[in-house]
Write a protein that holds these residues in place. Sequence first.
Motif, PDB file in Angstrom:
ATOM      1  N   GLU A  70      36.717  44.590  48.567  1.00 11.91           N
ATOM      2  CA  GLU A  70      36.850  44.108  47.188  1.00 11.91           C
ATOM      3  C   GLU A  70      38.224  43.469  46.958  1.00 11.91           C
ATOM      4  O   GLU A  70      38.327  42.472  46.239  1.00 11.91           O
ATOM      5  N   LEU A  71      39.266  44.014  47.587  1.00 10.27           N
ATOM      6  CA  LEU A  71      40.597  43.398  47.476  1.00 10.27           C
ATOM      7  C   LEU A  71      40.587  42.000  48.089  1.00 10.27           C
ATOM      8  O   LEU A  71      41.215  41.079  47.560  1.00 10.27           O
ATOM      9  N   PHE A  72      39.860  41.835  49.183  1.00  4.01           N
ATOM     10  CA  PHE A  72      39.737  40.509  49.794  1.00  4.01           C
ATOM     11  C   PHE A  72      39.022  39.557  48.838  1.00  4.01           C
ATOM     12  O   PHE A  72      39.451  38.410  48.657  1.00  4.01           O
ATOM     13  N   LYS A  73      37.954  40.035  48.225  1.00  6.61           N
ATOM     14  CA  LYS A  73      37.208  39.187  47.295  1.00  6.61           C
ATOM     15  C   LYS A  73      38.054  38.780  46.093  1.00  6.61           C
ATOM     16  O   LYS A  73      37.841  37.716  45.518  1.00  6.61           O
ATOM     17  N   LEU A  74      39.036  39.617  45.752  1.00  6.94           N
ATOM     18  CA  LEU A  74      39.959  39.284  44.661  1.00  6.94           C
ATOM     19  C   LEU A  74      41.158  38.470  45.151  1.00  6.94           C
ATOM     20  O   LEU A  74      42.098  38.230  44.414  1.00  6.94           O
ATOM     21  N   GLN A  75      41.119  38.092  46.429  1.00  6.39           N
ATOM     22  CA  GLN A  75      42.149  37.302  47.084  1.00  6.39           C
ATOM     23  C   GLN A  75      43.495  38.023  47.139  1.00  6.39           C
ATOM     24  O   GLN A  75      44.547  37.400  47.149  1.00  6.39           O
ATOM     25  N   MET A  76      43.440  39.359  47.207  1.00  3.23           N
ATOM     26  CA  MET A  76      44.663  40.137  47.396  1.00  3.23           C
ATOM     27  C   MET A  76      44.919  40.366  48.884  1.00  3.23           C
ATOM     28  O   MET A  76      46.026  40.751  49.268  1.00  3.23           O
ATOM     29  N   LEU A  77      43.907  40.149  49.694  1.00  2.17           N
ATOM     30  CA  LEU A  77      44.037  40.226  51.150  1.00  2.17           C
ATOM     31  C   LEU A  77      43.547  38.909  51.732  1.00  2.17           C
ATOM     32  O   LEU A  77      42.624  38.296  51.205  1.00  2.17           O
ATOM     33  N   THR A  78      44.129  38.517  52.839  1.00  2.00           N
ATOM     34  CA  THR A  78      43.778  37.230  53.452  1.00  2.00           C
ATOM     35  C   THR A  78      42.627  37.387  54.430  1.00  2.00           C
ATOM     36  O   THR A  78      42.331  38.495  54.898  1.00  2.00           O
TER      37      THR A  78
END
Length: 141
Positions: A70-78
Amino acid sequence: MTHYFRQILLTRCQKEFENDYRQEIEYEKRKVEVESIVDEKKQKEESEKLDEDLAKAKRRKLGNIFFIGELFKLQMLTDTIMYDCIEYLLRDKTDEEALECLCRLLKTIGKELDIKANEKQSNRQNLEKQYRELDAIIKEC
């Protein structure tokens, strides 16, 4: 302040991701202790408690994987971090727990990762390589 919080959050997620939840609850040590209990009723109770603790720790691990997705989907992870996570989970192709985590991660981020892979040829090649590895694991089963 926001940057500091984000760094703490990401560091904590990474630590949880790399953590073996069985070691966290001292599973092997506790299992030996439970097996050494002579009172059958007490052994059964302790065995059930150990199983509950193991299931809870596993749910936490899977929840962390979902959260990372979910963090990736929020662009907090690459996407690079996601490829590293996938590679990490593919290290031991016989580790069913890691493969289950990988499936959870891909279910969460697969669509977005596939879209992002089209933006960069090296990412597309990396993703296809990892999917081939997964396919080989499936065929071996």
